[in-house]
Motif scaffolding. Structure first.
Motif, PDB file in Angstrom:
ATOM      1  N   VAL A   1       0.844  -1.197   0.000  1.00 15.41           N
ATOM      2  CA  VAL A   1       0.000   0.000   0.000  1.00 15.41           C
ATOM      3  C   VAL A   1       0.878   1.245   0.000  1.00 15.41           C
ATOM      4  N   LEU A   2       0.617   2.123  -0.946  1.00 19.31           N
ATOM      5  CA  LEU A   2       1.345   3.384  -1.051  1.00 19.31           C
ATOM      6  C   LEU A   2       0.700   4.405  -0.119  1.00 19.31           C
ATOM      7  N   THR A   3       1.520   5.063   0.694  1.00 19.30           N
ATOM      8  CA  THR A   3       1.019   6.000   1.694  1.00 19.30           C
ATOM      9  C   THR A   3       1.670   7.381   1.526  1.00 19.30           C
ATOM     10  N   MET A   4       1.055   8.371   2.177  1.00 17.66           N
ATOM     11  CA  MET A   4       1.596   9.734   2.228  1.00 17.66           C
ATOM     12  C   MET A   4       1.781  10.329   0.830  1.00 17.66           C
ATOM     13  N   ALA A   5       0.856  10.041  -0.049  1.00 19.91           N
ATOM     14  CA  ALA A   5       0.950  10.527  -1.430  1.00 19.91           C
ATOM     15  C   ALA A   5       0.551  11.996  -1.515  1.00 19.91           C
ATOM     16  N   ASP A   6       1.310  12.750  -2.264  1.00 21.25           N
ATOM     17  CA  ASP A   6       0.990  14.147  -2.564  1.00 21.25           C
ATOM     18  C   ASP A   6       1.088  14.304  -4.075  1.00 21.25           C
ATOM     19  N   PHE A   7      -0.057  14.266  -4.735  1.00 13.37           N
ATOM     20  CA  PHE A   7      -0.070  14.239  -6.193  1.00 13.37           C
ATOM     21  C   PHE A   7       0.273  15.582  -6.831  1.00 13.37           C
ATOM     22  N   ARG A   8       0.565  16.568  -5.994  1.00 16.91           N
ATOM     23  CA  ARG A   8       1.031  17.842  -6.540  1.00 16.91           C
ATOM     24  C   ARG A   8       2.509  17.775  -6.916  1.00 16.91           C
ATOM     25  N   THR A   9       3.180  16.724  -6.466  1.00 21.00           N
ATOM     26  CA  THR A   9       4.624  16.620  -6.720  1.00 21.00           C
ATOM     27  C   THR A   9       4.926  15.530  -7.743  1.00 21.00           C
ATOM     28  N   ASN A  10       5.969  15.761  -8.516  1.00 24.15           N
ATOM     29  CA  ASN A  10       6.428  14.731  -9.453  1.00 24.15           C
ATOM     30  C   ASN A  10       7.018  13.547  -8.708  1.00 24.15           C
TER      31      ASN A  10
ATOM     32  N   VAL B   1       7.627   1.774  -7.347  1.00 25.55           N
ATOM     33  CA  VAL B   1       7.104   0.698  -6.501  1.00 25.55           C
ATOM     34  C   VAL B   1       6.339  -0.320  -7.349  1.00 25.55           C
ATOM     35  N   LYS B   2       5.571   0.170  -8.326  1.00 23.04           N
ATOM     36  CA  LYS B   2       4.834  -0.755  -9.198  1.00 23.04           C
ATOM     37  C   LYS B   2       5.776  -1.592 -10.060  1.00 23.04           C
ATOM     38  N   ASN B   3       6.877  -1.009 -10.467  1.00 19.56           N
ATOM     39  CA  ASN B   3       7.865  -1.777 -11.230  1.00 19.56           C
ATOM     40  C   ASN B   3       8.507  -2.857 -10.366  1.00 19.56           C
ATOM     41  N   PHE B   4       8.651  -2.555  -9.075  1.00 15.48           N
ATOM     42  CA  PHE B   4       9.308  -3.485  -8.144  1.00 15.48           C
ATOM     43  C   PHE B   4       8.368  -4.609  -7.713  1.00 15.48           C
ATOM     44  N   PHE B   5       7.114  -4.250  -7.363  1.00 16.80           N
ATOM     45  CA  PHE B   5       6.178  -5.226  -6.801  1.00 16.80           C
ATOM     46  C   PHE B   5       5.090  -5.677  -7.780  1.00 16.80           C
ATOM     47  N   LYS B   6       5.057  -5.081  -8.976  1.00 16.62           N
ATOM     48  CA  LYS B   6       4.103  -5.477 -10.017  1.00 16.62           C
ATOM     49  C   LYS B   6       2.657  -5.376  -9.526  1.00 16.62           C
ATOM     50  N   ASP B   7       1.899  -6.476  -9.713  1.00 13.18           N
ATOM     51  CA  ASP B   7       0.470  -6.448  -9.415  1.00 13.18           C
ATOM     52  C   ASP B   7       0.142  -6.580  -7.935  1.00 13.18           C
ATOM     53  N   LYS B   8       1.163  -6.613  -7.087  1.00 11.81           N
ATOM     54  CA  LYS B   8       0.933  -6.669  -5.642  1.00 11.81           C
ATOM     55  C   LYS B   8       0.605  -5.294  -5.059  1.00 11.81           C
ATOM     56  N   VAL B   9       0.750  -4.246  -5.847  1.00  7.82           N
ATOM     57  CA  VAL B   9       0.485  -2.885  -5.363  1.00  7.82           C
ATOM     58  C   VAL B   9      -1.010  -2.594  -5.468  1.00  7.82           C
ATOM     59  N   TYR B  10      -1.601  -2.143  -4.367  1.00  6.44           N
ATOM     60  CA  TYR B  10      -3.025  -1.820  -4.371  1.00  6.44           C
ATOM     61  C   TYR B  10      -3.307  -0.578  -5.198  1.00  6.44           C
ATOM     62  N   HIS B  11      -4.464  -0.556  -5.824  1.00  7.88           N
ATOM     63  CA  HIS B  11      -4.898   0.623  -6.577  1.00  7.88           C
ATOM     64  C   HIS B  11      -5.218   1.782  -5.636  1.00  7.88           C
ATOM     65  N   SER B  12      -5.736   1.457  -4.459  1.00 10.18           N
ATOM     66  CA  SER B  12      -6.083   2.490  -3.476  1.00 10.18           C
ATOM     67  C   SER B  12      -4.809   3.053  -2.867  1.00 10.18           C
ATOM     68  N   ILE B  13      -4.635   4.364  -2.981  1.00 13.01           N
ATOM     69  CA  ILE B  13      -3.430   5.040  -2.497  1.00 13.01           C
ATOM     70  C   ILE B  13      -3.820   6.011  -1.393  1.00 13.01           C
ATOM     71  N   ILE B  14      -3.076   5.989  -0.296  1.00 12.17           N
ATOM     72  CA  ILE B  14      -3.398   6.825   0.865  1.00 12.17           C
ATOM     73  C   ILE B  14      -2.685   8.172   0.750  1.00 12.17           C
ATOM     74  N   PRO B  15      -3.426   9.271   0.739  1.00 14.11           N
ATOM     75  CA  PRO B  15      -2.801  10.589   0.603  1.00 14.11           C
ATOM     76  C   PRO B  15      -2.286  11.112   1.942  1.00 14.11           C
ATOM     77  N   ARG B  16      -1.492  12.161   1.871  1.00 10.60           N
ATOM     78  CA  ARG B  16      -1.148  12.883   3.104  1.00 10.60           C
ATOM     79  C   ARG B  16      -2.432  13.502   3.651  1.00 10.60           C
ATOM     80  N   SER B  17      -2.610  13.440   4.969  1.00 13.27           N
ATOM     81  CA  SER B  17      -3.835  13.948   5.569  1.00 13.27           C
ATOM     82  C   SER B  17      -3.580  14.349   7.011  1.00 13.27           C
ATOM     83  N   ILE B  18      -3.921  15.584   7.344  1.00 16.82           N
ATOM     84  CA  ILE B  18      -3.772  16.054   8.718  1.00 16.82           C
ATOM     85  C   ILE B  18      -4.659  15.241   9.657  1.00 16.82           C
TER      86      ILE B  18
END
Length: 267
Positions: free
Chosen positions: A182-191, A200-217
């Motif tokens: 699971v990818l966490t702390m995502a900020d899609f404003r940044t490259n 991460v998707k190249n490393f773990f392939k289809d084991k990466v979840y589509h749901s991504i957790i953003p940064r959130s106060i």
């Protein structure tokens, strides 16, 4: 028999405990009977579901030392079908005390075996290390869930984690699998976030979840109130993404081809 998932990453600050707490909470909200096991001496999963770690008299430390059956340590939470096996600072001494003990890698597995029939899911919050506590978590688990933060050096240490995973699978727990990443702390404003996701998707392939957790106060605030984010602010983007992730793991979420784009726009 309940499914046991160990949430592991020896690198600190990946959202490991946040993921363990909130996935356990949403599984319970969706009607599953869930046990959250706190195996981290910091005991943040314990306090994060409303249990005062300073008042815990029977912790996972005592369970590993076989002083009590695990059912005697369980605490109820604000969510009816969610229980926690709490930790406290005593757990820091467990690795030293167990080091010369026969079958030390299987203490947790032995403890939870009689309880598996009573739960649909057992979530283990492992410590940010690859010591004996984490080995116990991996030996007891059916699968491992790996949180990876969308930051520089995201994959740092993951090779070591995978080496440990493979060693445990080869020598201690041949049934162990990777539940997902699971990818966490995502900020899609940044490259950088987009680059890390691709890496991460190249490393773990289809084991990466589509749901991504953003940064959130709100995700950061909720534990200080002793609540999963679902009880603290269920409309927050972080809450909605953990709800989505829980559904994805449970197999009740239909992922469209544009799912990643939707996540990016919402975040």
């Amino acid at each position: 028999m309940g499914k046991t998932i160990a949430v592991c990453n020896q690198k600190g600050g990946t959202g490991k405990t946040t993921s363990a707490i909130n996935l356990a909470a949403y599984f319970a909200i969706f009607g599953k009977k869930v046990l959250l096991i706190d195996l981290d001496p910091q005991a943040n999963a314990t306090s994060g579901v409303g249990v005062d770690k300073h008042k815990v008299s029977k912790s996972t430390y005592h369970i590993l030392l076989e002083e009590f059956p695990i059912k005697e340590s369980l605490k109820s939470t604000a969510i009816e079908t969610l229980w926690v096996a709490p930790a406290n600072l005593d757990l820091t001494g467990a690795e030293v005390e167990l080091v010369s003990t026969l079958g030390r890698e299987y203490r947790l597995k032995k403890a939870i075996e009689p309880e598996k029939e009573h739960f649909d899911y057992i979530i283990i919050d492992a410590p940010p290390s690859l010591g004996l506590l984490t080995i116990n978590a991996l030996s007891a688990a059916d699968s491992i869930l790996i949180p990876v933060q969308c930051e520089y050096y995201a994959l740092e240490g993951l090779t070591q984690l995978m080496n440990t995973f493979n060693l445990v699978k080869s020598h201690l727990n041949p049934e162990l699998t990777i539940e997902g990443v699971v990818l966490t702390m995502a900020d899609f404003r940044t490259n950088l976030t987009k680059e890390v996701i691709n890496e991460v998707k190249n490393f773990f392939k289809d084991k990466v979840y589509h749901s991504i957790i953003p940064r959130s106060i709100k995700l950061g605030e909720a534990p200080s109130y002793g609540k999963p984010v679902a009880l603290y602010d269920k409309e927050n983007i972080g809450a909605r993404k953990y709800e989505e992730l829980a559904k994805e793991i449970l197999g009740t979420l239909t992922v469209s081809p544009s799912r990643d784009t939707v996540i990016e726009q919402e975040a």
